[in-house]
Design an enzyme around this catalytic site. Sequence first.
Site, PDB file in Angstrom:
ATOM      1  N   GLU A  91       8.176  -5.074  -3.004  1.00 10.77           N
ATOM      2  CA  GLU A  91       6.856  -5.435  -2.500  1.00 10.77           C
ATOM      3  C   GLU A  91       6.416  -6.800  -3.024  1.00 10.77           C
ATOM      4  OE1 GLU A  91       4.137  -4.416  -0.087  1.00 10.77           O
ATOM      5  OE2 GLU A  91       5.411  -2.742  -0.635  1.00 10.77           O
ATOM      6  N   ASP A  92       5.973  -7.670  -2.145  1.00 14.65           N
ATOM      7  CA  ASP A  92       5.353  -8.937  -2.532  1.00 14.65           C
ATOM      8  C   ASP A  92       6.208  -9.841  -3.416  1.00 14.65           C
ATOM      9  OD1 ASP A  92       3.105  -8.809  -0.950  1.00 14.65           O
ATOM     10  OD2 ASP A  92       2.031  -7.567  -2.382  1.00 14.65           O
ATOM     11  N   LYS A 104      -0.192   1.049  -3.043  1.00 17.51           N
ATOM     12  CA  LYS A 104       0.818   1.519  -2.083  1.00 17.51           C
ATOM     13  C   LYS A 104       1.172   2.969  -2.368  1.00 17.51           C
ATOM     14  CE  LYS A 104       1.896  -2.146   0.360  1.00 17.51           C
ATOM     15  NZ  LYS A 104       2.511  -2.555   1.587  1.00 17.51           N
ATOM     16  N   TYR A 159      -6.621  -0.641  -0.306  1.00 21.03           N
ATOM     17  CA  TYR A 159      -5.508  -1.435   0.214  1.00 21.03           C
ATOM     18  C   TYR A 159      -6.104  -2.715   0.769  1.00 21.03           C
ATOM     19  CZ  TYR A 159      -0.985  -1.848   2.718  1.00 21.03           C
ATOM     20  OH  TYR A 159       0.225  -2.244   3.198  1.00 21.03           O
TER      21      TYR A 159
END
Length: 539
Positions: A238-239, A167, A96
Amino acid sequence: MPGRGEITGIDVLRVPALNKSSGFTDEERDRLKLRGLLPVAVLTQDVQLDRTMENVRRKADAIEKYIFLNALQSRNERLFYRALLDHIEELLPIVYTPTVGQACKEFAHIFQQTKGFYVTPADRGQIREILDDWPEDDVRIVVVTDVERILGLGDLGASGMGIPIGKLALYVACAGIHPRQCLPVMLDVGTDNEALASDPLYLGVSGKRLRGPAYDELVAEFIAAIQDRFPGALVQFEDFQTANAYKLMNTYRDRLLSFNDDIQGTAAVVLAGFYSARRLLGRGIKDMKVMFLGAGSAATGIADLTVPALVAEGLSVDEARKRLWFVDINGLVVQQRNDLAAHNLPYAHDHPPMKFIDAIRSVQPDILVGATGTHGAFTEEAIRLMAELKERPGVFALSNPTSQAECTAQEAYLRSGGRAIFASGSPFAPVTMDGTTFRPGQGNNVYIFPGVGAGALFCRAARISDEMFLAAARALAAEVDDADLAAGKIYPPMTDIRKVSLNIATAVAETAYAQGLARRERPGDIRKAIAEGMYDPRY
Ligand code: NAD
């Protein structure tokens, strides 16, 4: 004799979920026809784990460790998760942030074996059909990204696939979600990163990013396909770049079990930091003032969750907002400005415009929260001024990766004479000053999202509410003991992550039951029922 339909021989060793390699017992080797295919020694998983860690530690740098672990995940899944769980503190920065960011930058060069699911504009009209190719039917969690803006590294196009993979590995390790229930998805809509796209090894769609209605339609078709193929699955966004992140979160939060981790997950982890800081400061969060440097999705998400937390402590929404101040690249967010985004408006105060340092002096915040993506944005002057104004100044430098942090742990402690309550987004080593060792807390989203997801899935929540994130933040803060706090650490040890995630999952599920959002019959003991369903990588 192998069981009916049981895979045997070399194929067993090729299926990462089944492969135990030298861990197969003699009886299994006979039954599965593995004799002769393995060296004769039968090793326990503990011994295999020792070898794994020896191999990880001999790698020269973090990216080599990442490549090794990635290959292990593709070879012996249970050993990979066992390593991650048993050595979470050591391996989290590899799988991560910060290493995953570097791995994404180099994705086209270190790519070995495909993992996850790709959707491209060419798939329009066929996404549901293509989704049938995914080999698992019981998917419960989908982490989806288009990686327009990753971990402070910008647009990484299809190279960002490492993010949803990482993740989901953490969902498995931390919250015991079963690996086969996880689906990492890359919405590969092109990239505006020309350096990336011109690399002959680049693996994504070439050409500029799809935008506008065509983009929206692609995402909508993808979501509809997921709902049809995997009803009840949780979708974690996400992102995505800030505007799309808000749009998707707001479009789907009431329609679908979904959340945006950059906004809502970050909010809960930082709010937990406020709850811990209050123990050090000796007063309620309703008596604190917070100043955010950076007024994008991360900072606004934190404020948007802090408001209901303050309301729960007795303030009105207006009073709550008055305690939260923002400074962006153009200075203090105030009503006189005409360059503010919609999400800034509720926090635009009736106050003269001014730059950061003057704003600190004028507002006198208890906690500074940096979410700028800008290294050094907490200048020496800013930290010294905070330390002048406050006995225990809160300094939260959240930007990732480490190189982007608003200040380092050392800078925060040195410039505040060791009085700062420091937290960061990326990990920092302990700092020793005049014989005292300070242990910086990492406000890592991994404390929150696995537990929130696990709790919501356990009770088959219809959606994820703010109250569930509030419950998650409180449950996380409750895990910080007095000894950690005394050393300056406002988050619990990462080694407790399964217990932390379990307690968060329980709190989230309890909240869902209380709000009437759960669709599964309530068990007598929620915590026990969640714990019993957790994936155990041991063999
Ligand atoms: P964003 O692009 O939406 O917002 C960035 C904001 O910072 C903008 O308001 C911009 O005006 C402001 N800004 C940039 N440089 C500045 C400067 N020098 N001074 C003042 N303001 C400045 O980005 P985001 O999604 O909000 O993410 C911001 C950062 O937060 C990222 O670096 C990310 O790594 C970090 N983040 C950390 C965590 C965590 O620690 N758990 C979680 C999510 C995001």
